[in-house]
Design an enzyme around this catalytic site. Structure first.
Site, short mmCIF file in Angstrom:
data_model
loop_
_atom_site.label_atom_id
_atom_site.label_comp_id
_atom_site.label_asym_id
_atom_site.label_seq_id
_atom_site.Cartn_x
_atom_site.Cartn_y
_atom_site.Cartn_z
N CYS A 77 0.87 -1.15 0.11
CA CYS A 77 -0.12 0.04 0.01
C CYS A 77 0.91 1.50 0.05
O CYS A 77 0.65 2.15 -0.93
CB CYS A 77 -0.82 -0.02 1.34
SG CYS A 77 -2.35 -0.87 1.17
N CYS A 110 19.94 3.11 -0.02
CA CYS A 110 19.63 2.39 -1.08
C CYS A 110 19.31 3.05 -2.33
O CYS A 110 19.17 2.58 -3.60
CB CYS A 110 18.14 1.50 -0.96
SG CYS A 110 16.67 2.97 -0.82
N CYS A 155 11.04 21.62 5.89
CA CYS A 155 12.42 21.79 5.98
C CYS A 155 13.07 20.96 6.95
O CYS A 155 14.23 21.58 7.46
CB CYS A 155 12.64 23.38 6.00
SG CYS A 155 12.05 24.00 4.47
N CYS A 159 23.96 16.37 5.70
CA CYS A 159 25.23 15.69 5.69
C CYS A 159 24.97 14.19 5.15
O CYS A 159 26.37 13.84 4.99
CB CYS A 159 25.94 15.73 7.20
SG CYS A 159 25.13 14.52 8.15
#
Ligand code: NAG
Ligand code: NAG
Length: 302
Positions: free
Chosen positions: A33, A63, A73, A91
């Site tokens: 889903c 990945c 933000c 970073c």
């Protein structure tokens, strides 16, 4: 009977819960889903634009899937399942190195800002990858819609017509509708397999290769089925009276439908299972060394 009803009810509530929460029109197996909802929410023109991808998304450090910037933000990013890696937008470090213990909030990072230099064209590759999956998704969606239209037309005029000309009852011709339902289902599965492909981890090279092989192979029974359900059917429709080929047509089409159904059910099961029968090259290399097996295949397909 009671148990069947209970199972049905659970199934329906699962499906409708999913449909409600993500607003999906059709069932999205073999996708889960959350990824299906995510795929449907992507703006395809944005995701095909490398500049947009570079500006508004960041690759998951684990990945490589491009994750869209947080609206508020905040720096904490979460990759989609099954990866689900938590990392810092600024970073690209693992989030646990920021979080609560060091007392930093969601908007502060004291590490050096990550510079995307080495992988300068990653955004381009990501946009290409998305475009490729999206195109195949769209073309299979359109073939699915065609099959759906054909199914309706079967019930309104093809089957009644054939019933007259082959002297069979409408019920006896139901196998033709079943064949077209199966064609529709195949296109639906293939369609979602391309969204599935997009969300595969890029480092899972073997799974990707295996999936592509599966997608190609899945075309074979489908093409055969299509040939019976469309071309052979048309030949029968063109004949003036009962055709001696009718019985052969019925058994060919019925067999082909059932072969195709089995093939696609296995495909869905494999994908839902996360292609877990695919062994990464490194593991298979080890196994290879241990038992001195021959062949370099890292794919265990059964
Ligand atoms: C998708 O993105 C394009 C370009 O950024 C924008 O013009 C369009 O309105 C967006 N579509 C949707 C449905 O948000
Ligand atoms: C639909 O899926 C198939 C099989 O995976 C793929 O080869 C094809 O490009 C897609 N589109 C069409 C129009 O067949």
């Amino acid at each position: 009977m009671f148990i069947i009803l209970l199972v049905l009810e659970t199934l329906m509530s699962y499906v409708s819960a999913c449909l409600v929460s993500v607003g999906i029109k059709d069932i999205h197996s073999p996708m889960d889903c959350e990824s299906a909802a995510n795929w449907l929410a992507t703006n395809s023109s944005d995701y095909q634009d490398p500049n947009w991808v570079r500006e508004y998304t960041v690759p998951c450090p684990r990945c490589k899937l491009r994750i869209i910037e947080n609206q508020d933000c905040s720096l904490k990013m979460k990759c989609l399942p099954p990866c689900s890696y938590d990392f810092c937008w600024r970073c690209r470090g693992e989030w646990t190195e920021h979080g609560g213990e060091t007392g930093l909030d969601l908007y502060t990072c004291t590490h050096d800002e990550y510079e995307e230099t080495v992988f300068g064209n990653m955004a381009e590759a990501a946009a290409d990858r998305y475009r490729d999956c999206h195109e195949k998704w769209m073309s299979n969606e359109s073939l699915m819609q065609k099959a759906k239209a054909k199914l309706q037309q079967l019930h309104t005029d093809v089957i009644p017509g054939l019933s007259n000309n082959q002297l069979a009852t409408v019920q006896q011709l139901e196998f033709i509708a079943e064949a077209w339902s199966q064609i529709m289902e195949c296109r639906r599965v293939l369609k979602w397999s391309y969204a599935y492909e997009y969300y595969l981890r890029e480092d899972e090279v073997e799974k990707l290769a295996f999936l592509k092989l599966k997608q190609d192979n899945a075309e074979i029974p489908l093409q055969k089925l299509y040939n019976y359900a469309e071309d052979q059917l048309n030949t029968l429709l063109d004949s003036d009276g009962p055709s001696e080929n009718f019985n052969k047509f019925r058994s060919d089409l019925t067999d082909s439908t059932s072969i195709t159904r089995n093939h696609y059910e296995l495909l869905v099961r494999d994908l839902e299972d996360g292609l877990s029968n695919v062994v990464p090259a490194s593991t298979s290399q080890r196994a290879h060394n241990e038992d001195d097996a021959s062949g370099s295949s890292c794919i265990h397909d059964d």
